[in-house]
Design a protein around this motif. Structure first.
Motif, PDB file in Angstrom:
ATOM      1  N   SER A   1       0.833  -1.210   0.000  1.00 38.51           N
ATOM      2  CA  SER A   1       0.000   0.000   0.000  1.00 38.51           C
ATOM      3  C   SER A   1       0.865   1.256   0.000  1.00 38.51           C
ATOM      4  N   LEU A   2       1.938   1.243   0.776  1.00 36.45           N
ATOM      5  CA  LEU A   2       2.839   2.386   0.797  1.00 36.45           C
ATOM      6  C   LEU A   2       3.533   2.592  -0.561  1.00 36.45           C
ATOM      7  N   GLN A   3       3.844   1.517  -1.190  1.00 33.54           N
ATOM      8  CA  GLN A   3       4.501   1.613  -2.496  1.00 33.54           C
ATOM      9  C   GLN A   3       3.601   2.281  -3.528  1.00 33.54           C
ATOM     10  N   GLN A   4       2.283   2.019  -3.427  1.00 37.51           N
ATOM     11  CA  GLN A   4       1.348   2.691  -4.339  1.00 37.51           C
ATOM     12  C   GLN A   4       1.347   4.193  -4.100  1.00 37.51           C
ATOM     13  N   GLN A   5       1.394   4.585  -2.809  1.00 34.68           N
ATOM     14  CA  GLN A   5       1.457   6.006  -2.489  1.00 34.68           C
ATOM     15  C   GLN A   5       2.770   6.626  -2.986  1.00 34.68           C
ATOM     16  N   VAL A   6       3.834   5.876  -2.846  1.00 33.89           N
ATOM     17  CA  VAL A   6       5.141   6.367  -3.322  1.00 33.89           C
ATOM     18  C   VAL A   6       5.103   6.578  -4.824  1.00 33.89           C
ATOM     19  N   SER A   7       4.498   5.660  -5.542  1.00 31.86           N
ATOM     20  CA  SER A   7       4.405   5.791  -7.007  1.00 31.86           C
ATOM     21  C   SER A   7       3.613   7.030  -7.395  1.00 31.86           C
ATOM     22  N   ASP A   8       2.480   7.252  -6.703  1.00 36.35           N
ATOM     23  CA  ASP A   8       1.677   8.451  -6.989  1.00 36.35           C
ATOM     24  C   ASP A   8       2.462   9.730  -6.698  1.00 36.35           C
ATOM     25  N   LEU A   9       3.160   9.742  -5.556  1.00 33.35           N
ATOM     26  CA  LEU A   9       3.951  10.935  -5.213  1.00 33.35           C
ATOM     27  C   LEU A   9       5.100  11.150  -6.188  1.00 33.35           C
ATOM     28  N   GLU A  10       5.678  10.095  -6.685  1.00 32.49           N
ATOM     29  CA  GLU A  10       6.757  10.245  -7.656  1.00 32.49           C
ATOM     30  C   GLU A  10       6.247  10.863  -8.948  1.00 32.49           C
ATOM     31  N   VAL A  11       5.027  10.479  -9.357  1.00 34.21           N
ATOM     32  CA  VAL A  11       4.437  11.094 -10.557  1.00 34.21           C
ATOM     33  C   VAL A  11       4.205  12.587 -10.333  1.00 34.21           C
TER      34      VAL A  11
END
Length: 264
Positions: free
Chosen positions: A97-107
């Protein structure tokens, strides 16, 4: 009526435009435009700073999420080593779940970074334009000031020329009037000398007695001259003697006539 209103409106706008044109100073307009460009440049720089701040905040959040993800991964590994597969599975689920948030923040971070680069480039270009405008502005202001000074000097010389022209005309008029008065005075003197004009001052006039004496004296001279001519024509000495005696008698009678007039 509408045509009159249109004409009045056009006349008002024309008068207002002419008044504004006289009141407008190009140097003030250039300074105002330069001030507006500086304000726009300041807004662009503030926008770059805001985007950079947002990017930095996302980077902090990414670092925190990545730290939490690494921690969950470590906890899952330890739980699996202790035979707690259920705990390991939960840790990995949270990490996903955290990795999904990280991906969104990276975008979002990449988007903000792109906007920041665009705004930075725009600020640099705007800064170059502002600097060029400032140089051009100062050049135009200096040229305008020089032209204004030259115009004032030319107007001053023109005013001096007009003033000197007025002085020359005044001198010419004075000379013309003087010549006219001199000519008039000379003409009056000539007329007085010839007797065409009577002397109204009374200095050159004669009284009645003097006029009568002049008339008698002139008449006596004529009579004497007439008697002499008669004696010459007669040709005799006696006649000449008589003419002389007759002239003497006439001269003797003249004082008596004058004395008679004096008594009167």
């Amino acid at each position: 009526m509408s045509g009159v209103m249109k004409r009045m409106g056009m006349l008002f706008r024309a008068k207002a435009n002419k008044a504004l044109d006289r009141a407008e100073d190009p140097r003030e307009t250039l300074d105002y435009s330069y001030q507006k460009q500086l304000e726009l440049l300041q807004k662009v720089r503030r926008g770059v700073a805001d985007v950079a701040t947002s990017r930095k905040r996302l980077e902090l959040q990414l670092n925190q999420l990545q730290g939490q993800s690494a921690k969950l991964e470590d906890q899952g590994r330890k739980a699996l080593a202790l035979g707690r597969e259920d705990l390991a599975r939960e840790a990995l689920s949270r990490r996903a779940s955290l990795q999904q948030q990280v991906s969104d923040l990276e975008v979002q971070h990449q988007t903000l970074q792109g906007e920041e680069e665009k705004l930075t480039l725009a600020a640099q270009r705007l800064q170059a334009k502002v600097d060029a405008f400032r140089t051009k502005k100062e050049t135009i202001k200096a040229t305008y000031t020089a032209a204004q000074a030259q115009t004032r000097i030319a107007e001053s010389f023109s005013g001096i020329s007009e003033e000197m022209s007025d002085v020359g005309l005044a001198i010419q008029r004075a000379e013309d009037k003087t010549a006219q008065l001199q000519a008039r005075a000379g003409a009056i003197d000539e007329l007085l000398a010839s007797g065409a004009l009577d002397d109204q001052s009374g200095l050159g006039s004669k009284d009645d007695i003097q006029a009568e004496l002049d008339r008698l004296s002139g008449g006596t001279d004529v009579e004497l001259e007439l008697q002499r001519m008669k004696a010459e024509l007669a040709g005799g000495p006696s006649a000449q003697q008589q003419a002389i005696e007759g002239g003497a008698q006439g001269n003797a009678q003249q004082p008596q006539t004058q004395h008679r007039f004096d008594k009167q």
